[in-house]
Design a protein around this motif. Structure first.
Motif, PDB file in Angstrom:
ATOM      1  N   ARG A  68      36.258  84.923  24.632  1.00 57.26           N
ATOM      2  CA  ARG A  68      37.317  84.660  25.609  1.00 57.26           C
ATOM      3  C   ARG A  68      38.094  85.923  25.955  1.00 57.26           C
ATOM      4  O   ARG A  68      38.614  86.062  27.056  1.00 57.26           O
ATOM      5  N   LEU A 119      39.418  79.306  31.181  1.00 53.67           N
ATOM      6  CA  LEU A 119      38.412  79.199  30.128  1.00 53.67           C
ATOM      7  C   LEU A 119      38.314  80.523  29.363  1.00 53.67           C
ATOM      8  O   LEU A 119      38.120  80.531  28.146  1.00 53.67           O
ATOM      9  N   TYR A 120      38.463  81.634  30.113  1.00 55.99           N
ATOM     10  CA  TYR A 120      38.542  82.960  29.487  1.00 55.99           C
ATOM     11  C   TYR A 120      39.971  83.480  29.652  1.00 55.99           C
ATOM     12  O   TYR A 120      40.618  83.225  30.671  1.00 55.99           O
ATOM     13  N   THR A 123      28.756  64.169  26.592  1.00 52.01           N
ATOM     14  CA  THR A 123      28.474  64.859  25.328  1.00 52.01           C
ATOM     15  C   THR A 123      28.572  66.370  25.492  1.00 52.01           C
ATOM     16  O   THR A 123      29.037  67.075  24.588  1.00 52.01           O
ATOM     17  N   GLY A 124      28.140  66.887  26.656  1.00 50.17           N
ATOM     18  CA  GLY A 124      28.279  68.318  26.907  1.00 50.17           C
ATOM     19  C   GLY A 124      29.737  68.740  26.964  1.00 50.17           C
ATOM     20  O   GLY A 124      30.117  69.792  26.428  1.00 50.17           O
ATOM     21  N   ALA A 125      30.581  67.923  27.604  1.00 49.33           N
ATOM     22  CA  ALA A 125      32.013  68.226  27.666  1.00 49.33           C
ATOM     23  C   ALA A 125      32.648  68.183  26.279  1.00 49.33           C
ATOM     24  O   ALA A 125      33.495  69.014  25.941  1.00 49.33           O
ATOM     25  N   GLU A 145      31.151  68.769  23.383  1.00 49.60           N
ATOM     26  CA  GLU A 145      30.726  69.954  22.636  1.00 49.60           C
ATOM     27  C   GLU A 145      31.450  71.207  23.107  1.00 49.60           C
ATOM     28  O   GLU A 145      31.813  72.081  22.292  1.00 49.60           O
ATOM     29  N   LEU A 146      31.683  71.325  24.416  1.00 48.07           N
ATOM     30  CA  LEU A 146      32.406  72.486  24.939  1.00 48.07           C
ATOM     31  C   LEU A 146      33.837  72.510  24.419  1.00 48.07           C
ATOM     32  O   LEU A 146      34.351  73.562  24.017  1.00 48.07           O
ATOM     33  N   LEU A 147      34.497  71.340  24.412  1.00 49.86           N
ATOM     34  CA  LEU A 147      35.865  71.272  23.894  1.00 49.86           C
ATOM     35  C   LEU A 147      35.918  71.615  22.407  1.00 49.86           C
ATOM     36  O   LEU A 147      36.852  72.277  21.946  1.00 49.86           O
ATOM     37  N   GLU A 148      34.912  71.181  21.672  1.00 50.20           N
ATOM     38  CA  GLU A 148      34.868  71.524  20.244  1.00 50.20           C
ATOM     39  C   GLU A 148      34.743  73.026  20.040  1.00 50.20           C
ATOM     40  O   GLU A 148      35.395  73.607  19.167  1.00 50.20           O
ATOM     41  N   ARG A 149      33.909  73.688  20.848  1.00 54.10           N
ATOM     42  CA  ARG A 149      33.724  75.132  20.710  1.00 54.10           C
ATOM     43  C   ARG A 149      34.989  75.902  21.094  1.00 54.10           C
ATOM     44  O   ARG A 149      35.219  77.004  20.598  1.00 54.10           O
ATOM     45  N   LEU A 150      35.788  75.314  21.982  1.00 52.27           N
ATOM     46  CA  LEU A 150      37.021  75.970  22.407  1.00 52.27           C
ATOM     47  C   LEU A 150      38.202  75.612  21.518  1.00 52.27           C
ATOM     48  O   LEU A 150      39.344  75.910  21.847  1.00 52.27           O
TER      49      LEU A 150
END
Length: 364
Positions: A64, A154-155, A229-231, A233-238
């Motif tokens: 980020r 996001l960044y 599910t993609g959303a 996983e993205l929230l978990e990574r962030l």
């Protein structure tokens, strides 16, 4: 220069593989039939969309904060700066050097990149030059703002230069595309002119039409489930909340199937989303709209329940202590499919149990 094109082709292919049937469902719902010309143009639009994204957004930073340092990705907010760059290049390298310079071809490439957007606005959307101009401006503005904000936060910092000249040049490219779209060579991009399917006469409900509705339902469910599910996983990574395996493998599929099959079946019209795209409606034995109870039973025992069981079947070992349940589910799915294919009135096992059938919803 060419790797974003590879990303566009691969991304477009993956998108069409995942969402292509969903797009066909929308087409069938709107026009009452499928057109190969319309389908090809939609596929081309999908590949172009991924190309636009890959050329303007990729590669993404690894972290980020990767570009959070002085002098990086400073926005260019002076209109016409590229004309000054043209003059400087001509003075330094002459017209011959200018003709092959990066300064010129960067601008030309941006124009070429946005010309298909104007062409699609006129031919695919059946609009006009003004719409192509506005669509090009809106798309370019969205891209520049996305770059300026680091993909909307996001960044932490911007990683590409937001340039007002890009906005001008990109919009010009879309305008040029909208103008040349009227050339006969682009006529094939327009699908056949057809009346709204809602005003078309009712047609017989065949087995193939039922299968098509099931395919639409499966595609819609899979696409929504993939997106959710993609959303997650993205929230978990962030750094967002982490969901346990039961939520991912059971509750999320349950909620998605409920909104795709069961709730639409209870709503007026008595049909799942895919069935509505195929203009189908569930009825009782006398040809009247089925009751809410029968509609729900039909969806639970029919393709709605089967779809839910399919999505959780590969993860049953993680959420249940009954090892034979997976095998029983496979047997039920096979039995339901067999009954649907060979039953005389092609009502299927669920239709037989719930005493329901389908009619063209335009018949009422």
């Amino acid at each position: 220069m060419f790797w974003p094109a590879t990303i566009a082709i691969l991304g477009g292919a993956l998108f069409l593989g995942a969402a292509g049937i969903f797009l066909l469902a929308v087409q069938y719902r709107r026009h009452g039939r499928l057109s190969w010309r319309r389908t090809i143009t939609t596929s081309m639009a999908a590949v172009y969309g991924f190309g636009l994204f890959s050329y303007t957004m990729l590669p993404l930073p690894e972290t980020r904060d990767a570009y959070c340092r002085p002098g990086v990705a400073i926005p260019q907010l002076v209109p016409g700066r590229f004309l000054d760059d043209f003059k400087a290049t001509i003075v330094e390298r002459g017209l011959t050097g200018f003709a092959t310079s990066f300064t010129l071809w960067q601008v030309l490439f941006n124009i070429i990149l946005f010309m298909p957007l104007g062409i699609l606005a006129v031919r695919w959307l059946r609009s006009n030059i003004f719409t192509g101009l506005i669509l090009g401006f809106a798309a370019s503005l969205a891209i520049e703002l996305t770059q300026y904000t680091g993909i909307w936060g996001l960044y932490t910092c911007a990683y590409r230069v937001a340039d007002v000249d890009d906005l001008i040049v990109n919009t010009t490219g879309a305008l040029m595309g909208a103008i040349i779209a009227y050339l006969p060579i682009f006529k094939f991009l327009s699908g056949p002119v057809e009346a709204d399917a809602a005003t078309a006469p009712a047609r017989a409900v065949t087995r193939s039409r039922r299968i098509l509705a099931n395919i639409f339902d499966a595609a819609i469910t899979t696409g929504v489930l993939f997106g959710v599910t993609g959303a997650v996983e993205l929230l978990e990574r962030l750094g967002g909340p982490v969901l346990d395996a039961q939520w991912k493998n059971f509750w999320i599929p349950l909620i998605v199937v409920a909104f795709t099959f069961w709730l639409p079946s209870l709503a007026p019209g008595r049909a799942s989303l895919g069935q509505r795209c195929a203009w189908l409606m569930l009825t009782d034995g006398q040809g009247n709209p089925a009751s809410a109870g029968r509609a729900l039973l039909r969806s639970l025992l029919g393709f709605g329940g089967i779809n839910f069981l399919f999505h959780i079947s590969t993860n049953l070992g993680e959420i249940t202590a009954y090892p034979l349940l997976n095998m029983l589910l496979v047997i039920y799915i096979a039995l339901s499919a067999f009954y649907f294919i060979f039953e005389a009135n092609h009502r299927g096992l669920a239709g037989k149990i719930s005493s329901t059938g389908f009619i063209d919803r335009r018949a009422l």
